[in-house]
Design a protein around this motif. Structure first.
Motif, PDB file in Angstrom:
ATOM      1  N   GLU A 137       1.003  -1.302   0.207  1.00 12.95           N
ATOM      2  CA  GLU A 137      -0.140  -0.118  -0.066  1.00 12.95           C
ATOM      3  C   GLU A 137       0.665   1.293  -0.115  1.00 12.95           C
ATOM      4  O   GLU A 137       0.557   2.237  -0.565  1.00 12.95           O
ATOM      5  N   ASN A 138       1.967   1.103   0.789  1.00  6.43           N
ATOM      6  CA  ASN A 138       2.933   2.458   0.781  1.00  6.43           C
ATOM      7  C   ASN A 138       3.481   2.825  -0.453  1.00  6.43           C
ATOM      8  O   ASN A 138       3.741   3.842  -1.095  1.00  6.43           O
ATOM      9  N   PHE A 139       4.035   1.510  -1.201  1.00 11.92           N
ATOM     10  CA  PHE A 139       4.466   1.719  -2.597  1.00 11.92           C
ATOM     11  C   PHE A 139       3.396   2.398  -3.540  1.00 11.92           C
ATOM     12  O   PHE A 139       3.759   3.152  -4.417  1.00 11.92           O
ATOM     13  N   ARG A 140       2.156   2.021  -3.532  1.00 12.76           N
ATOM     14  CA  ARG A 140       1.200   2.294  -4.354  1.00 12.76           C
ATOM     15  C   ARG A 140       1.175   3.727  -4.226  1.00 12.76           C
ATOM     16  O   ARG A 140       0.863   4.381  -5.287  1.00 12.76           O
ATOM     17  N   ASN A 141       0.973   4.004  -2.949  1.00 12.84           N
ATOM     18  CA  ASN A 141       0.668   5.641  -2.590  1.00 12.84           C
ATOM     19  C   ASN A 141       1.661   6.416  -2.809  1.00 12.84           C
ATOM     20  O   ASN A 141       1.676   7.696  -3.115  1.00 12.84           O
ATOM     21  N   GLU A 142       2.997   5.957  -3.007  1.00 15.18           N
ATOM     22  CA  GLU A 142       4.038   6.748  -3.331  1.00 15.18           C
ATOM     23  C   GLU A 142       4.266   7.082  -5.024  1.00 15.18           C
ATOM     24  O   GLU A 142       5.313   7.495  -5.410  1.00 15.18           O
ATOM     25  N   GLY A 143       3.274   6.311  -5.678  1.00  9.00           N
ATOM     26  CA  GLY A 143       3.231   6.389  -6.998  1.00  9.00           C
ATOM     27  C   GLY A 143       3.924   5.428  -7.826  1.00  9.00           C
ATOM     28  O   GLY A 143       4.435   5.427  -9.067  1.00  9.00           O
ATOM     29  N   ILE A 144       4.228   4.178  -7.045  1.00 10.82           N
ATOM     30  CA  ILE A 144       5.162   3.006  -8.151  1.00 10.82           C
ATOM     31  C   ILE A 144       4.110   2.288  -8.425  1.00 10.82           C
ATOM     32  O   ILE A 144       3.144   2.035  -8.222  1.00 10.82           O
TER      33      ILE A 144
END
Length: 532
Positions: free
Chosen positions: A291-298
């Motif tokens: 979820e964190n990677f997704r929120n960072e735009g990865i």
């Protein structure tokens, strides 16, 4: 039918029958693998790697990928964890063939909903094989004392198998008295051996380090080890690909399979993924959550390639170029269980940003992906600059967004970079506070003159290289210092003190937007001068 044909068909029949009865069940039921997390938190990189490798293995062999939730420990459940987990898997493109939300022929796919499947099998087994399990009446207090004493003596905490030695009459008496009991499985004292598809032959005597494990708790819930074996058997799981931390439990699971008279699946344990500093990944690390990677735009493809790049498991015949990114089907075709190295692997964060750049470049070559990117950028820009929307017009035309993406692909690593301060000028105009510092007569006159000069250019001439020539010529003819001219235009067009070249900014903004910003600055500066 001729004699030769009869002999041929008879031989074929005998061969088929012999093959059916001599072959393992795996060959006939096909490849069926599962990802079986506990709903105790977010999906992180370690879990993602396990899910991905199972998924790739299934797709490579035309098999099925099952998501099963192992929630027998009801005290650790996190609300909505199952839905979040399936959403994370869906986002990265790992779609289960069978799951709690999707269903399937071997459901339910939550262990807490399969309780009726465990107890009958346990009861039948205990009736037919009385010497392989037993009731344990030890209290939590006694077990806690055993743990404390072991730790005090610097020994491995383990159950002392006290209730294994109760007589039938003692057990019957305690049960009639209504004393609560769990069911424990008798571990064999012999060394157990199995073939690990990654680590080779493994031999381990688990009884040296563990007491007899609980397989059914006093609350009627099976423990992980028992439910895991029953579910894998009932769901026809052919291969178990899981983290190496479970390898020590595999001999215990194989004992249970043998005790029930079932054929165990093929086991392949995946090596540890370590942080760059060599420490183990932890669920408490917020920065390794999907979820964190997704929120960072990865991008999903970048994250999958990042995991694969760290974990290995691909044929040596396939050259994995550092400048290329692979789709999930491409990864599946390259996947090779035998190529997984048993040594631990380290994450390299720099590779993630590289993969994300490659993913963006690949998406910009696909019309459908371009449409998705455009919508994502609109949402991102609108959300970021929402407070400015009433007073300032955001540039969100599709054609403009595509040009920005192509211009910035070598400047950014994620879409989120597009709304950072240094690139905010792409979407918003400079604030009045920034422009107010330019309220000098000379500045106003220069801006007016350069605006006239730029407005005479044809659209095809509004390029970085051509604009550089115009700006230099203007500086020479007006004897206005070139550095000062660049600073003035940079503030008027973008509000930045530094960043991309002025001509480059004008080119990406386009002639209409550049002239509009200059006109806005001129009008505002005149108003300020009038009030002074």
């Amino acid at each position: 039918m001729s004699y030769c044909k009869k002999i041929f068909y008879l031989s074929l029949y005998k061969y088929t029958v012999k093959r059916f009865f001599s072959s393992s069940a795996t060959e006939f039921r096909g490849v069926r693998v599962r990802f079986a997390p506990s709903p105790t938190g977010h999906l992180h990189l370690g879990g993602l790697r396990t899910a991905l490798y199972n998924y790739l293995f299934a797709k490579l062999h035309g098999g099925k990928f099952i998501l099963r939730i192992e929630d027998t420990d009801q005290t650790r459940l996190v609300p909505d964890a199952v839905e979040k987990l399936e959403n994370d898997l869906k986002w990265v493109g790992i779609i289960p063939d069978e799951s709690p939300l999707k269903g399937g022929p071997y459901g339910p796919y939550k262990q807490s909903e399969r309780l009726s499947l465990y107890r009958p099998r346990l009861d039948d087994w205990m009736m037919t094989k009385k010497n392989e399990s037993y009731h344990c009446f030890c209290s939590d207090r006694r077990l806690d004392l055993l743990r404390r004493e072991a730790l005090r003596s610097r020994q491995i905490p383990r159950y002392d198998n006290r209730c294994r030695h109760l007589s039938e009459s003692e057990v019957k008496e305690k049960l009639e008295e209504g004393k609560p009991s769990c069911i424990r499985f008798k571990l064999s004292s012999d060394e157990q051996t199995f073939d690990d598809a990654v680590y080779g032959r493994i031999s381990y005597n688990i009884a040296l380090n563990e007491g007899d494990p609980v397989i059914m708790k006093t609350d009627g819930f099976p423990t992980y080890h028992f439910a895991n074996v029953v579910d894998d058997h009932l769901m026809n799981i052919s291969h178990v690909l899981r983290g190496v931390e479970w390898q020590i439990s595999t001999t215990k699971h194989i004992m249970l399979y043998r005790a029930f008279g079932w054929k165990p699946p093929i086991y392949a344990h995946l090596p540890l993924i370590l942080n760059p500093d060599g420490s183990k990944l932890s669920k408490r690390q917020g920065d390794i959550r999907v979820e964190n990677f997704r929120n960072e735009g990865i991008f999903p493809e970048a994250l999958l390639n990042y995991v694969v790049d760290a974990g290995g498991g691909f044929s040596k015949d396939t050259e994995r170029k550092s400048s290329k990114i692979y789709s999930t089907p491409e990864l599946a075709q390259q996947f090779d269980l035998k190529a997984i190295k048993p040594s631990s692997c380290h994450l390299s964060p720099d590779r993630l940003t590289e993969f994300n750049s490659y993913a963006l470049e690949r998406k910009l070559q696909d019309e459908k992906e371009i449409l998705k990117l455009t919508e994502n950028v609109k949402t991102l820009v609108t959300r970021t600059f929402q407070s400015r929307m009433e007073s300032e017009n955001l540039q969100l035309q599709d054609k403009y967004i595509v040009s920005v993406l192509n211009w910035s692909k070598n400047r950014i690593t994620t879409l989120n970079d597009l709304v950072k301060d240094e690139l905010a000028f792409l979407w918003t105009v400079p604030s009045h506070q920034v422009l107010q510092n330019l309220a000098e007569d000379s500045n106003i006159n220069v801006l007016q003159d350069i605006k006239v000069q730029l407005s005479t250019q044809q659209g095809t001439e509004f390029t970085k290289d051509h604009l550089k020539i115009i700006l230099k010529d203007f500086s020479i003819k007006t004897q206005f210092p070139f550095n000062r001219l660049m600073k003035l235009l940079r503030h008027a067009v973008s509000g930045l003190k530094e960043g991309p070249g002025v001509a480059e900014m004008m080119e990406i903004l386009g002639q209409t937007s550049t002239l509009s910003r200059l006109d806005r600055a001129i009008t505002f500066l005149k108003t300020v001068k009038t009030k002074q």
